[in-house]
Design a protein around this motif. Structure first.
Motif, mmCIF file in Angstrom:
data_model
loop_
_atom_site.group_PDB
_atom_site.id
_atom_site.type_symbol
_atom_site.label_atom_id
_atom_site.label_comp_id
_atom_site.label_asym_id
_atom_site.label_seq_id
_atom_site.Cartn_x
_atom_site.Cartn_y
_atom_site.Cartn_z
ATOM 1 N N GLY A 26 0.815 -1.214 0.000
ATOM 2 C CA GLY A 26 0.000 0.000 0.000
ATOM 3 C C GLY A 26 0.843 1.256 0.000
ATOM 4 O O GLY A 26 0.539 2.232 -0.699
ATOM 5 N N THR A 119 -2.997 -0.995 -7.725
ATOM 6 C CA THR A 119 -3.264 -0.191 -6.526
ATOM 7 C C THR A 119 -4.748 -0.162 -6.204
ATOM 8 O O THR A 119 -5.147 -0.231 -5.037
ATOM 9 C CB THR A 119 -2.747 1.243 -6.732
ATOM 10 N N LEU A 123 -5.835 -1.401 -2.287
ATOM 11 C CA LEU A 123 -6.237 -0.525 -1.184
ATOM 12 C C LEU A 123 -7.489 -1.024 -0.454
ATOM 13 O O LEU A 123 -7.490 -1.120 0.778
ATOM 14 C CB LEU A 123 -6.426 0.907 -1.691
ATOM 15 N N MET A 150 -1.685 5.710 3.961
ATOM 16 C CA MET A 150 -2.524 6.545 3.105
ATOM 17 C C MET A 150 -2.069 8.001 3.080
ATOM 18 O O MET A 150 -2.280 8.706 2.092
ATOM 19 C CB MET A 150 -3.980 6.470 3.575
ATOM 20 N N ASN A 404 -12.867 3.934 0.362
ATOM 21 C CA ASN A 404 -11.766 4.215 -0.566
ATOM 22 C C ASN A 404 -12.222 5.013 -1.776
ATOM 23 O O ASN A 404 -11.476 5.862 -2.288
ATOM 24 C CB ASN A 404 -11.123 2.895 -1.004
#
Length: 478
Positions: A26, A119, A123, A150, A404
């Motif tokens: 991440g 990605t 996430l 993040m 997200n």
């Protein structure tokens, strides 16, 4: 979809290696999202492209995230955890290899899009895995680590990339990430089991098409609005119109079909809904500051890019540290005090930035940016974790997909609004001076635009403070 019980059935699962693999993955995905920004000028010269075309390396990346993340809930329900992790890392590594070896802009853009697919899958999987591995009364600390990824990774991207470019070239930005992802992939293969049971939910193709045009249109519209043509651009207006219309039809369809792609039942839980709203406001503030302050320091104060990046780096570092601290406080005391205090502090910080000038002390800028980043870490992790804690396990994939998606969408919204206010204010300022093309007048106009854009964030912060007064702790049985 059933999930393994986080206390009993997951005792055999090695949590630390799993979290190590996921957090490294991440971090590198989010790092890459902003790192290439420092190389745009070099890419423009090397490939002979325009600024607007080069910007697609960032816009395209965000657009893929905006399209795929909303569908991630369905993917998590249908495919094993281990399969999704390996797939996401494979896309990321292949994308990085394509980008690192790209001989042209078009190949580089393809590499970025392939990497973004990885990605986008990773996430929501990271959030979902935390929900499975940790019981509600321990999630704050775990989500604090996710918050570090993040926020800290995008903040360090430009500063680290500047150093890499100075000593090597833009290709090395991609090469340096690959070993970390290969390590994470091998770690995940060795330690990550299938943590949830899958279900063969019917795939509603129309919902996916609507989601693509809905989320994609909105993210693209807001991203494009930050360009030179602004909100009056036919492309922006058409994109937003299509996006909003598709989103409205998408929501109606999810509420009426038997097996929705994204279960909107999550919004029946008031603390989840409030957490999403609070997250929206917080991310608008964060992304606005992250676009405005570099512009202010580069064009307003005339600082070199490397120095501007290093001055903003402490804010990213304290944000990452405070995300973990906020998580621990949340586990003990709940979200209310943290979120209220966070918005109160952020209001003070953005109020300072609304008064910056060409003579503002650089140390004050560093201090108040650190203060702003601390305040936002007090808001985001606790509000998101508290909201998700109200959901039943079967809604975890939908909840993480929505969280997200909101992060990416609010980022596009915050950036577009901030740049729009900046551009309008600049134009207005220059229309009242004798020599609009003069360097000092240009710098003064940009600073005036930054002041007005931060005034907008004051309003957002105050609204967020008001909303935070209604947050209640979700109590869970130990």
């Amino acid at each position: 979809m059933g999930t393994l019980n986080s206390e009993e059935k997951n005792k055999h699962v090695k949590t630390i290696p799993i979290m190590t693999a996921l957090l490294i993955s991440g971090f590198m995905g989010m790092f890459s999202e902003t790192a290439l920004n420092m190389a745009l000028n070099d890419l423009i010269k090397e490939f002979g492209i325009s600024v607007s075309l080069a910007q697609w390396l960032t816009t395209g990346y965000l657009l893929v995230l905006g399209i795929l993340i909303p569908v991630s809930g369905l993917l998590i329900k249908r495919f094993p955890t281990r399969t999704l992790f390996i797939t996401s890392l494979s896309f990321s590594i292949v994308g990085l290899l394509i980008a690192a070896m790209s001989p042209s802009f078009s190949v580089l853009l393809i590499g970025r899009i392939v990497q973004a697919i990885g990605t986008a899958l990773l996430l929501p999987l990271l959030f979902h895995t935390v929900l499975i591995l940790f019981p509600p009364w321990k999630r704050g600390t775990a989500m604090g680590l996710v918050g570090l990824v993040m926020m800290f990774a995008p903040a360090t991207g430009p500063a680290a990339a500047g150093i890499i470019i100075d000593y090597f070239n833009w290709h090395m930005i991609f090469w340096i990430i690959i070993p970390f992802l290969v390590f994470a992939l091998l770690f995940g293969i060795a330690f990550l089991p299938n943590l949830s049971t899958t279900s063969k939910q019917r795939i509603d193709v129309l919902s996916i098409v609507l989601s693509t045009f809905g989320f994609g249109g909105i993210v693209f519209g807001f991203s494009y609005a930050g360009g030179s043509e602004g909100w009056s651009s036919p492309v922006v207006l058409t994109s937003l119109a299509i996006g909003l219309l598709a989103m409205a039809v998408y929501v109606f369809r999810q509420l009426t079909i038997r097996e929705p792609v994204l279960n909107l039942e999550v919004f029946k839980h008031p603390m989840f809904s409030l957490g999403i709203i609070v997250t929206l406001f917080a991310n608008i503030i964060i992304f606005s500051a992250n676009i405005l302050l570099p512009l202010y320091m580069l064009a307003g104060l005339g600082l070199p890019a490397s120095k501007a990046g290093l001055l903003l780096l402490p804010g990213g570092i304290v944000n990452g540290i405070m995300s973990m601290v906020s998580g621990r406080i949340f586990d003990k005391s709940g979200p209310r005090g943290l979120v209220i205090g966070g918005f109160a502090i952020s209001t003070i910080a953005v109020a300072f930035f609304s008064t910056v000038s060409s003579s503002t002390n650089l140390y004050l800028i560093v201090f108040f940016f650190m203060l702003l980043m601390v305040s936002m870490s007090m808001v985001t992790t606790p509000s998101q974790t508290n909201g998700i804690n109200q959901l039943s396990p079967r809604l975890y994939p939908d909840g993480t997909a929505i969280v997200n998606s909101m992060i990416q969408t609010s980022g596009a919204i915050g950036t577009a609004i901030a740049i729009s206010i900046l551009n309008i204010s600049q134009t207005n300022h220059l229309s009242h001076v004798a020599n609009p093309s003069g360097a000092q007048n240009q710098a003064d106009a940009l600073i005036a635009g930054v002041q007005n854009a931060f005034t907008f964030t004051i309003i957002i912060s105050i609204i967020g403070l008001f909303c935070s007064l209604f947050i209640k702790r979700i109590l869970v049985n130990r």
